[in-house]
Design an enzyme around this catalytic site. Structure first.
Site, short mmCIF file in Angstrom:
data_model
loop_
_atom_site.label_atom_id
_atom_site.label_comp_id
_atom_site.label_asym_id
_atom_site.label_seq_id
_atom_site.Cartn_x
_atom_site.Cartn_y
_atom_site.Cartn_z
N ASN A 13 0.84 -1.21 0.00
CA ASN A 13 0.00 0.00 0.00
C ASN A 13 0.87 1.26 0.00
O ASN A 13 0.57 2.23 -0.69
CB ASN A 13 -0.94 -0.01 1.20
CG ASN A 13 -2.19 -0.83 0.94
OD1 ASN A 13 -3.04 -0.45 0.15
ND2 ASN A 13 -2.30 -1.98 1.60
N ARG A 66 3.39 2.63 25.78
CA ARG A 66 2.94 3.04 24.44
C ARG A 66 3.20 4.54 24.24
O ARG A 66 3.64 4.99 23.20
CB ARG A 66 1.44 2.72 24.30
CG ARG A 66 0.91 3.02 22.95
CD ARG A 66 -0.38 2.30 22.67
NE ARG A 66 -1.44 2.68 23.58
CZ ARG A 66 -2.73 2.72 23.24
NH1 ARG A 66 -3.10 2.39 22.03
NH2 ARG A 66 -3.65 3.06 24.10
N MET A 91 0.57 -1.87 12.26
CA MET A 91 -0.20 -2.77 13.09
C MET A 91 -0.18 -2.41 14.58
O MET A 91 -0.04 -3.25 15.44
CB MET A 91 0.29 -4.21 12.87
CG MET A 91 0.23 -4.64 11.42
SD MET A 91 -1.36 -4.33 10.62
CE MET A 91 -2.09 -5.93 10.80
N ARG A 92 -0.31 -1.13 14.86
CA ARG A 92 -0.42 -0.67 16.25
C ARG A 92 -1.59 0.28 16.39
O ARG A 92 -1.89 1.02 15.45
CB ARG A 92 0.83 0.09 16.68
CG ARG A 92 2.00 -0.78 16.92
CD ARG A 92 3.17 -0.03 17.50
NE ARG A 92 4.26 -0.97 17.64
CZ ARG A 92 4.39 -1.81 18.65
NH1 ARG A 92 3.54 -1.78 19.66
NH2 ARG A 92 5.39 -2.67 18.69
N ASN A 108 -6.31 5.41 7.94
CA ASN A 108 -5.85 4.01 7.96
C ASN A 108 -6.57 3.21 6.88
O ASN A 108 -7.76 3.46 6.62
CB ASN A 108 -6.19 3.41 9.34
CG ASN A 108 -5.78 1.95 9.44
OD1 ASN A 108 -4.67 1.56 9.09
ND2 ASN A 108 -6.70 1.11 9.92
N HIS A 110 -7.91 -0.55 5.96
CA HIS A 110 -8.22 -1.81 6.66
C HIS A 110 -8.86 -2.79 5.66
O HIS A 110 -9.75 -2.39 4.90
CB HIS A 110 -9.17 -1.55 7.83
CG HIS A 110 -9.46 -2.78 8.62
ND1 HIS A 110 -8.55 -3.28 9.53
CD2 HIS A 110 -10.52 -3.62 8.61
CE1 HIS A 110 -9.06 -4.40 10.06
NE2 HIS A 110 -10.25 -4.62 9.52
N ASP A 142 -9.21 7.15 15.16
CA ASP A 142 -9.40 7.68 16.51
C ASP A 142 -8.85 6.65 17.48
O ASP A 142 -8.19 5.69 17.06
CB ASP A 142 -10.87 8.05 16.77
CG ASP A 142 -11.80 6.86 16.67
OD1 ASP A 142 -11.31 5.71 16.70
OD2 ASP A 142 -13.03 7.06 16.58
N ASP A 146 -9.94 0.44 14.83
CA ASP A 146 -10.55 0.48 13.49
C ASP A 146 -11.96 1.06 13.51
O ASP A 146 -12.82 0.66 12.72
CB ASP A 146 -10.56 -0.93 12.87
CG ASP A 146 -9.16 -1.50 12.72
OD1 ASP A 146 -8.24 -0.73 12.41
OD2 ASP A 146 -8.98 -2.71 12.90
N GLU A 175 -7.36 -2.23 -2.32
CA GLU A 175 -6.79 -1.33 -1.30
C GLU A 175 -5.86 -0.31 -1.95
O GLU A 175 -5.87 0.88 -1.61
CB GLU A 175 -5.99 -2.12 -0.26
CG GLU A 175 -6.82 -2.98 0.66
CD GLU A 175 -5.95 -3.68 1.70
OE1 GLU A 175 -5.05 -3.04 2.27
OE2 GLU A 175 -6.16 -4.88 1.93
C1 GAR Z 1 -3.08 -4.51 4.26
O1 GAR Z 1 -3.98 -5.51 3.84
C2 GAR Z 1 -3.77 -3.56 5.21
O2 GAR Z 1 -5.11 -3.31 4.90
C3 GAR Z 1 -3.65 -4.31 6.51
O3 GAR Z 1 -2.35 -4.83 6.48
C4 GAR Z 1 -1.99 -5.11 5.14
C5 GAR Z 1 -0.65 -4.49 4.86
O4 GAR Z 1 -0.20 -4.87 3.59
N1 GAR Z 1 -3.89 -3.46 7.64
C6 GAR Z 1 -4.54 -3.83 8.72
O5 GAR Z 1 -4.98 -4.96 8.87
C7 GAR Z 1 -4.72 -2.75 9.77
N2 GAR Z 1 -5.71 -3.12 10.73
P1 GAR Z 1 0.95 -4.03 2.87
O6 GAR Z 1 2.09 -3.89 3.90
O7 GAR Z 1 1.36 -4.89 1.71
O8 GAR Z 1 0.40 -2.71 2.46
#
Ligand code: GAR
Length: 204
Positions: A13, A66, A91-92, A108, A110, A142, A146, A175
């Site tokens: 992404n 955190r 992923m945080r 973000n 998702h 926020d 998610d 995405e």
């Molecule tokens: C993506 O599918 C994104 O939507 C997800 O992690 C992946 C990262 O892929 N994000 C989440 O799940 C956030 N809650 P990438 O590193 O190839 O972009």
């Protein structure tokens, strides 16, 4: 406007956003100023460096709170003076400590149609649940998991012979499109938030 990207993993992404910027798809993005990862092994870091974007790593230390970790992230990114942060597979969950500094300026991506399947492995959650339609969502961040106002969503159908991996990859392709579209909307101010509903195509 300058923007920054946060990642934790492969960075596809992130790559899509950098490509959109480099190919002139964004009308108001002056610069993708940095890519920050909380994971030193994230494959996206090398991709960022290859694309000529500064790659920053701020790992959460053992025993570190955190807030203390977020303070170090804020210090690392302060010199870049970005006005939008894009979580592209980060992923945080960010705390109010971080978000108060970037109010309404963190989005973000998702891999599900929120509010269905928040949290990790959303594509597999949807697959295992047996849904016929899932998809992806770009939302404002926020302090909830998610749960912020939804900016854009795109649906993806599950086909009868799909494996979980087929479905994940088809969502991922959507995405990449959706995230760049969201960045263009936000950076041009063409959205309005009213009681959680985000309408697009209007000046904010
Ligand atoms: C993506 O599918 C994104 O939507 C997800 O992690 C992946 C990262 O892929 N994000 C989440 O799940 C956030 N809650 P990438 O590193 O190839 O972009």
């Amino acid at each position: 406007m300058k923007i920054g990207l946060f990642i934790s993993g492969s960075g596809t992404n992130m790559d899509a956003v950098i490509r959109s910027w480099r190919t002139g798809r964004f009308s108001r993005v002056e610069e993708v100023s940095f890519v920050l990862s909380d994971k030193p092994e994230a494959p996206g870091l090398a991709k960022a460096a290859r694309a000529g974007v500064p790659a920053l790593v701020v790992v959460r230390l053992k025993g570190e709170t955190r807030e203390a970790h977020e303070t170090r992230i804020l210090e690392a990114i302060a010199p870049y003076e970005v006005e939008l942060i894009v979580l592209a597979g980060f992923m945080r969950v960010l705390s109010p400590h971080f978000l108060s500094r970037f109010k309404g300026k963190v989005i973000n991506i998702h891999p599900s149609l929120l509010p269905a399947f928040p949290g990790i492995d959303a594509q597999h959650q949807a697959f295992d649940h047996g849904v016929k339609v899932t998809g992806c969502t770009v939302h404002f961040v926020d302090e909830s998991l998610d749960g912020g106002p939804i900016l854009l969503q795109r649906a993806v159908e599950r086909r009868d012979h799909d494996t979980a991996e087929d479905l994940r990859l088809r969502i991922l392709a959507e995405e990449h499109e959706l995230l760049s579209k969201a960045v263009e909307l936000i950076t041009t101010g063409r959205y309005r938030v009213n009681n959680r509903y985000v309408s697009c195509g209007e000046e904010s």
